[in-house]
Write a protein that holds these residues in place. Structure first.
Motif, mmCIF file in Angstrom:
data_model
loop_
_atom_site.group_PDB
_atom_site.id
_atom_site.type_symbol
_atom_site.label_atom_id
_atom_site.label_comp_id
_atom_site.label_asym_id
_atom_site.label_seq_id
_atom_site.Cartn_x
_atom_site.Cartn_y
_atom_site.Cartn_z
ATOM 1 N N THR A 152 0.897 -1.278 0.078
ATOM 2 C CA THR A 152 -0.036 0.188 0.006
ATOM 3 C C THR A 152 0.878 1.278 -0.107
ATOM 4 O OG1 THR A 152 -1.607 -1.264 1.370
ATOM 5 C CG2 THR A 152 -1.921 1.144 1.309
ATOM 6 N N ILE A 153 0.657 2.136 -0.660
ATOM 7 C CA ILE A 153 1.569 3.240 -0.992
ATOM 8 C C ILE A 153 0.712 4.709 -0.775
ATOM 9 C CG2 ILE A 153 2.830 4.443 -2.600
ATOM 10 C CD1 ILE A 153 3.533 1.947 -4.241
ATOM 11 N N ILE B 15 12.407 -0.577 -3.965
ATOM 12 C CA ILE B 15 11.328 0.582 -3.860
ATOM 13 C C ILE B 15 11.684 1.880 -4.664
ATOM 14 C CG2 ILE B 15 9.922 2.111 -2.626
ATOM 15 C CD1 ILE B 15 10.126 0.005 -0.046
ATOM 16 N N THR B 16 11.280 2.270 -5.395
ATOM 17 C CA THR B 16 11.432 3.474 -6.263
ATOM 18 C C THR B 16 10.451 4.645 -5.998
ATOM 19 O OG1 THR B 16 12.303 2.105 -8.019
ATOM 20 C CG2 THR B 16 11.995 4.329 -8.759
ATOM 21 N N HIS B 17 11.201 5.723 -5.704
ATOM 22 C CA HIS B 17 10.255 6.908 -5.515
ATOM 23 C C HIS B 17 10.700 7.910 -6.314
ATOM 24 C CE1 HIS B 17 9.113 10.265 -2.264
ATOM 25 N NE2 HIS B 17 8.294 10.142 -3.110
ATOM 26 N N THR C 54 5.571 9.097 -8.558
ATOM 27 C CA THR C 54 5.463 7.662 -8.978
ATOM 28 C C THR C 54 6.251 6.837 -7.970
ATOM 29 O OG1 THR C 54 5.289 8.269 -11.274
ATOM 30 C CG2 THR C 54 5.656 5.886 -10.843
ATOM 31 N N VAL C 55 5.516 5.701 -7.485
ATOM 32 C CA VAL C 55 6.271 4.881 -6.477
ATOM 33 C C VAL C 55 5.736 3.521 -6.706
ATOM 34 C CG1 VAL C 55 6.324 4.246 -4.081
ATOM 35 C CG2 VAL C 55 6.006 6.739 -4.679
ATOM 36 N N TRP C 56 6.749 2.497 -6.694
ATOM 37 C CA TRP C 56 6.359 1.317 -7.126
ATOM 38 C C TRP C 56 7.584 0.386 -6.218
ATOM 39 C CZ3 TRP C 56 8.807 4.241 -10.931
ATOM 40 C CH2 TRP C 56 9.969 3.622 -11.511
ATOM 41 N N VAL C 57 7.132 -1.107 -6.078
ATOM 42 C CA VAL C 57 7.919 -1.769 -5.524
ATOM 43 C C VAL C 57 7.952 -3.166 -6.615
ATOM 44 C CG1 VAL C 57 7.937 -3.624 -3.470
ATOM 45 C CG2 VAL C 57 6.744 -1.322 -3.366
ATOM 46 N N SER C 58 9.447 -3.388 -6.675
ATOM 47 C CA SER C 58 9.828 -4.586 -7.530
ATOM 48 C C SER C 58 10.436 -5.504 -6.840
ATOM 49 C CB SER C 58 10.609 -4.000 -8.419
ATOM 50 O OG SER C 58 10.133 -2.767 -9.183
ATOM 51 N N VAL D 120 5.155 3.605 2.239
ATOM 52 C CA VAL D 120 4.907 2.348 1.754
ATOM 53 C C VAL D 120 4.669 1.102 2.937
ATOM 54 C CG1 VAL D 120 5.770 0.449 0.433
ATOM 55 C CG2 VAL D 120 6.311 2.807 -0.271
#
Length: 126
Positions: free
Chosen positions: A5-6, A33-35, A14-18, A71
């Protein structure tokens, strides 16, 4: 329930988890985690307010808009996770404080880490 959950709290981002190891987020041993907020070259010039027409590329240094996000990762073992702030090249720079809340690992993201841009985070589960 979602694996991540972001919550973006200050500015558009833009935030995502890879998953680095290819496992699902919940069971992964390494996550990235990219922010990303707005990043521009110094001296870039646009022909309109919406920045659709680039007039001048500008150059170094890159300017990054300050932003914060949070996050929450629903990991199998959130208490065994360590989070590292990374350089843009992927080098570990510092441990990032975390907390476990409601069974999830909570990581506060902040682009401004002591006057230097921080956009990448590594989550390692031991």
């Amino acid at each position: 329930t979602a694996a991540a959950t972001i919550k973006i709290t200050e500015t558009d981002a833009t935030v995502w988890v890879s998953s680095v190891d290819g496992a699902p987020i919940r069971t992964s041993k390494r996550l990235l985690i990219t922010h990303l907020t707005d990043l521009q070259n110094a001296g870039a010039r646009y022909g309109d307010q919406a920045r659709r027409v680039l007039m001048e590329w500008g150059g170094l240094p890159h300017l990054v808009l300050h932003g914060k996000a949070e996050v929450a990762l629903r990991l199998a073992a959130p208490a065994r996770a360590t989070v590292w702030g990374l350089s843009q090249g992927g080098k570990r720079l510092e441990k990032v404080p975390t907390r476990v809340e409601g069974g999830a690992l909570v990581v506060a993201l902040d682009v401004d880490r002591g006057g230097k841009a921080r956009m990448l985070y590594e989550v390692v589960v031991e």
